[in-house]
Design a protein around this motif. Structure first.
Motif, PDB file in Angstrom:
ATOM      1  N   ARG A 145      18.128  -2.600 -29.050  1.00 16.97           N
ATOM      2  CA  ARG A 145      18.568  -2.357 -27.691  1.00 16.97           C
ATOM      3  C   ARG A 145      18.679  -0.861 -27.417  1.00 16.97           C
ATOM      4  O   ARG A 145      18.263  -0.370 -26.364  1.00 16.97           O
ATOM      5  CB  ARG A 145      19.923  -3.034 -27.477  1.00 16.97           C
ATOM      6  N   MET A 193       8.067   8.234 -22.292  1.00 19.94           N
ATOM      7  CA  MET A 193       8.737   7.014 -21.825  1.00 19.94           C
ATOM      8  C   MET A 193       9.297   7.195 -20.416  1.00 19.94           C
ATOM      9  O   MET A 193      10.103   8.075 -20.156  1.00 19.94           O
ATOM     10  CB  MET A 193       9.896   6.679 -22.758  1.00 19.94           C
ATOM     11  N   GLN A 236      24.639  -0.802 -24.764  1.00 23.36           N
ATOM     12  CA  GLN A 236      24.049  -0.484 -23.464  1.00 23.36           C
ATOM     13  C   GLN A 236      24.894   0.536 -22.701  1.00 23.36           C
ATOM     14  O   GLN A 236      24.369   1.420 -22.037  1.00 23.36           O
ATOM     15  CB  GLN A 236      23.930  -1.771 -22.643  1.00 23.36           C
ATOM     16  N   ASN A 237      26.210   0.420 -22.836  1.00 17.92           N
ATOM     17  CA  ASN A 237      27.095   1.269 -22.048  1.00 17.92           C
ATOM     18  C   ASN A 237      27.514   2.553 -22.733  1.00 17.92           C
ATOM     19  O   ASN A 237      28.271   3.336 -22.177  1.00 17.92           O
ATOM     20  CB  ASN A 237      28.355   0.484 -21.659  1.00 17.92           C
ATOM     21  N   ALA A 238      27.085   2.731 -23.949  1.00 18.99           N
ATOM     22  CA  ALA A 238      27.508   3.926 -24.670  1.00 18.99           C
ATOM     23  C   ALA A 238      26.820   5.160 -24.093  1.00 18.99           C
ATOM     24  O   ALA A 238      25.602   5.196 -23.966  1.00 18.99           O
ATOM     25  CB  ALA A 238      27.168   3.777 -26.145  1.00 18.99           C
ATOM     26  N   ALA A 239      27.621   6.133 -23.746  1.00 17.13           N
ATOM     27  CA  ALA A 239      27.068   7.377 -23.211  1.00 17.13           C
ATOM     28  C   ALA A 239      26.780   8.320 -24.365  1.00 17.13           C
ATOM     29  O   ALA A 239      27.589   9.164 -24.714  1.00 17.13           O
ATOM     30  CB  ALA A 239      28.049   8.005 -22.239  1.00 17.13           C
ATOM     31  N   LEU A 253      25.232   6.490 -17.993  1.00 16.06           N
ATOM     32  CA  LEU A 253      25.729   7.723 -17.386  1.00 16.06           C
ATOM     33  C   LEU A 253      25.991   7.548 -15.896  1.00 16.06           C
ATOM     34  O   LEU A 253      27.042   7.957 -15.379  1.00 16.06           O
ATOM     35  CB  LEU A 253      24.708   8.846 -17.617  1.00 16.06           C
ATOM     36  N   LEU A 291      31.005   2.901 -32.821  1.00 20.46           N
ATOM     37  CA  LEU A 291      30.711   1.675 -32.092  1.00 20.46           C
ATOM     38  C   LEU A 291      30.745   0.492 -33.037  1.00 20.46           C
ATOM     39  O   LEU A 291      30.068   0.489 -34.060  1.00 20.46           O
ATOM     40  CB  LEU A 291      29.308   1.795 -31.497  1.00 20.46           C
ATOM     41  N   GLY A 333      21.445  14.499 -18.058  1.00 21.82           N
ATOM     42  CA  GLY A 333      20.865  13.452 -18.890  1.00 21.82           C
ATOM     43  C   GLY A 333      21.252  13.564 -20.355  1.00 21.82           C
ATOM     44  O   GLY A 333      20.773  12.807 -21.191  1.00 21.82           O
ATOM     45  N   ARG A 334      22.122  14.495 -20.658  1.00 18.83           N
ATOM     46  CA  ARG A 334      22.553  14.638 -22.051  1.00 18.83           C
ATOM     47  C   ARG A 334      24.065  14.561 -22.178  1.00 18.83           C
ATOM     48  O   ARG A 334      24.783  14.988 -21.278  1.00 18.83           O
ATOM     49  CB  ARG A 334      22.063  15.967 -22.622  1.00 18.83           C
ATOM     50  N   THR A 335      24.512  14.024 -23.301  1.00 15.59           N
ATOM     51  CA  THR A 335      25.951  13.853 -23.483  1.00 15.59           C
ATOM     52  C   THR A 335      26.491  14.680 -24.640  1.00 15.59           C
ATOM     53  O   THR A 335      27.689  14.866 -24.769  1.00 15.59           O
ATOM     54  CB  THR A 335      26.285  12.387 -23.799  1.00 15.59           C
ATOM     55  N   ALA A 345      28.431  -7.148 -27.976  1.00  7.40           N
ATOM     56  CA  ALA A 345      28.117  -5.937 -28.725  1.00  7.40           C
ATOM     57  C   ALA A 345      26.920  -5.231 -28.108  1.00  7.40           C
ATOM     58  O   ALA A 345      26.853  -4.006 -28.066  1.00  7.40           O
ATOM     59  CB  ALA A 345      27.840  -6.272 -30.180  1.00  7.40           C
ATOM     60  N   ARG A 374      17.056   1.424 -28.849  1.00  6.20           N
ATOM     61  CA  ARG A 374      15.698   1.962 -28.774  1.00  6.20           C
ATOM     62  C   ARG A 374      15.066   1.677 -27.412  1.00  6.20           C
ATOM     63  O   ARG A 374      14.393   2.521 -26.826  1.00  6.20           O
ATOM     64  CB  ARG A 374      14.849   1.360 -29.884  1.00  6.20           C
ATOM     65  N   GLN A 375      15.307   0.478 -26.911  1.00  2.00           N
ATOM     66  CA  GLN A 375      14.760   0.122 -25.598  1.00  2.00           C
ATOM     67  C   GLN A 375      15.336   1.005 -24.500  1.00  2.00           C
ATOM     68  O   GLN A 375      14.675   1.296 -23.509  1.00  2.00           O
ATOM     69  CB  GLN A 375      15.050  -1.352 -25.288  1.00  2.00           C
ATOM     70  N   ARG A 376      16.580   1.408 -24.703  1.00  2.00           N
ATOM     71  CA  ARG A 376      17.187   2.321 -23.732  1.00  2.00           C
ATOM     72  C   ARG A 376      16.519   3.686 -23.778  1.00  2.00           C
ATOM     73  O   ARG A 376      16.794   4.555 -22.965  1.00  2.00           O
ATOM     74  CB  ARG A 376      18.674   2.512 -24.055  1.00  2.00           C
ATOM     75  N   GLY A 377      15.711   3.875 -24.815  1.00  2.00           N
ATOM     76  CA  GLY A 377      15.043   5.166 -24.944  1.00  2.00           C
ATOM     77  C   GLY A 377      15.803   6.132 -25.827  1.00  2.00           C
ATOM     78  O   GLY A 377      15.491   7.316 -25.886  1.00  2.00           O
TER      79      GLY A 377
END
Lengths: 352, 352
Positions: B136, A1, B117-120, A53, B103, B60-62, B112, B138-141
């Motif tokens: 959503r 992706m 979308q904004n959750a890290a 992020l 969440l 890229g990781r939290t 919501a 999933r779309q964020r990857g």
DNA sequence: TTGTATGCGTTATCAG
DNA sequence: CTGATAACGCATACAA
């Protein structure tokens, strides 16, 4: 992706990155028509919105607040006190559309400091009293709120807090037992640290020394204990670290305390759940709390009412609510709050 | 408070920023001696470690995973099913030193989606079935795991899941009641959406139409319901959205169902908590569950045992544990898991 | 109303 | 073992 960015959209549409950014964040900064086009194109390209992020780094805010626990995380969901506090805390956070992250910060665990260091949050509420962890958060520049203080000297930890006067509360409970004529009393303490000896008996004098061992973290419920010790001065007092704060620990303590020839006439647990566990142990032996031995707890959980347990009620939900409010509003003035408590005498404590 | 960065330290010490970074992250990349000096200097300058936000953007990781709820967050701590699931989930996360953020993702709430979308976070577990929210993510990857499916056509949501066969479970329960001779039956459904009419009665036929209204989000417990309707085909069935999933909702439903002349002989709630609330309502009227009216629940909570409530047990803790494992290990193979369930017949359901 | 330059603090890459 | 350079993706400040 593959990752779509605002750059990609900007490039494809022949506009600047800023325009794309504004389309998402500041509708007033561009024409409605252009905005629509950008949004539409973004959607078509599979771009769902600004990356969380990047946005956080850029803005310096996460809109998330941490709750730090000393115990395992699953404890957070099983301990009634913790659950009530969390419910109140989360209600406020939710109202502000902020989310919460749960952090396990075991005392004496070096990695725990890493967890605090790496948490992407705007503030930390300490449901525990883990000093080094909260201090680390403060050093990071994060607002912190303690919900329990446990420094022996009564010196205030740096940072905000919302607590009750645990020392005074402990003392009140002690005086209540003294008035009832109890002279031989056991105090069940929480043992929060892995290195802490469990079910070992201490005299008040030795205990003060023991506390030094845990000076770094703070000794769990120290203020309650010291208040009780003060109120019971001169009497035959024994302190027993009973294990982690749980019904089970109270039950286990029962085996130590109840089956001895020199049984105390009264027992006080530093929390209601421990006290309830201890009551279980009593009944298992055919002993009636209040009748054969007096028992008191601490916290004022709803379930103590039907159990007839004497306890000190503290405003759990207020604690949670105010902790959240303090974190959310850094300008609020009163930032070191002491809430009222209340001694509730029930049938589990009677004259000797 | 001024912010210290690795740059500052590097500048002061006359080394490169990389060396400072390596001192914190990759001890093998520089001499022990230099590392010590860097760390010492950093500490002296009040630098506690790499900034969480910058590090997250860069890497890229939290190391944080989200749990999405459909209800208010405080629900997460009060509903027994949710609590058990969370305990298991958090145990696994804790073992991997990952933290969890909670969440709230109410169905039908546009904001919501913003929260998602904004959750890290590195992944999302859906304790709810809120379709758009999970989609959503999933779309964020982000990896996603559903713990409930509720699409009418039985089509699989994209993304992983760990569930039970709710349709089959509902049908089993239905057949149990049918065998007992019940012919007039009420089904208490959860009403998860603000717009959803409460305590309105639907016939199975109308109900199928109603479900379409909520096709976007998925209708809560749809599979359980459809399984029951199928198992009860030809009988006198009424479906009642009773409110949010809570003891109170079940109790309120009691007022609707119990005080009528054409009282059903059996009632099934889509969850144990609702069923327990309904039983409360029965007793309040002097009706004995099992005796005067049959009642069944769903989930298999421990407290159903002493209540004598017929229910379908599902492996809550396994659900939570596996959900966490799926999120943590994206390479794991079986990613669509159906766990076994078990019909538990107790005294709350009897022959007519 | 739109665009440009710049930096948030870190770490990967690759060269020395 | 150490360091220079270049992103990560976005939004602030300011210019056009």
């Amino acid at each position: 992706m593959v990752r779509i960015t605002q750059q990609d959209i900007a490039k494809v549409m022949g506009v600047s990155v800023m325009t794309v950014s504004n389309a998402f964040n500041r509708p007033d900064q561009l024409s409605a028509e252009l905005r629509e086009r950008v949004l539409a194109r973004a959607a078509k390209m599979g771009y769902t919105g600004p990356d969380a992020l990047a946005r956080q780094l850029r803005s310096g805010r996460t809109n998330t607040f941490a709750v730090a626990f000393e115990e395992k995380l699953s404890y957070a969901f099983s301990d009634p006190f913790s659950v009530a506090w969390l419910a109140a805390f989360s209600e406020v956070m939710e109202k502000h559309r902020a989310s919460i992250t749960l952090l396990s910060v075991p005392a004496g665990d070096a990695d725990a400091l890493g967890a605090i260091q790496n948490a992407a949050v705007d503030g930390v509420a300490g449901l525990c009293g883990n000093q080094p962890a909260m201090e680390r958060a403060r050093q990071r520049g994060l607002p912190t709120v303690y919900c329990t203080l446990n420094r022996r000297d009564g010196s205030h930890e740096p940072g905000d807090y919302v607590v009750i006067d645990d020392h005074a509360a402990g003392k009140e409970l002690a005086l209540h037992l003294r008035r009832l004529g109890h002279r031989r009393i056991f105090l069940l303490a929480e043992a929060a640290y892995p290195t802490q000896a469990i079910l070992k008996e201490y005299r008040p004098a030795e205990f003060e020394t023991l506390v030094d061992t845990y000076a770094d973290y703070g000794f769990a419920d120290y203020l309650r204990l010291s208040g009780m010790v003060e109120g019971l001065a001169g009497l035959d007092v024994t302190i027993v670290p009973a294990g982690t704060n749980s019904r089970r620990a109270g039950h286990v303590a029962g085996t130590l305390v109840l089956d001895r020839s020199d049984r105390p006439t009264a027992v006080v647990a530093m929390s209601d759940v421990m006290a309830l566990g201890f009551m279980d142990a009593c009944r298992q032996r055919g002993l009636e709390p209040g009748e054969d031995i007096s028992i008191a707890g601490f916290d004022g959980l709803p379930e103590t009412a039907e159990a007839g347990l004497t306890t000190v009620r503290q405003p759990v939900r207020d604690k949670g609510r105010i902790a959240a409010e303090l974190l959310l509003d850094p300008t609020r003035t009163a930032r070191r709050i002491i809430l009222p408590h209340e001694l509730i005498v029930r049938r589990s404590t009677r004259p000797v």
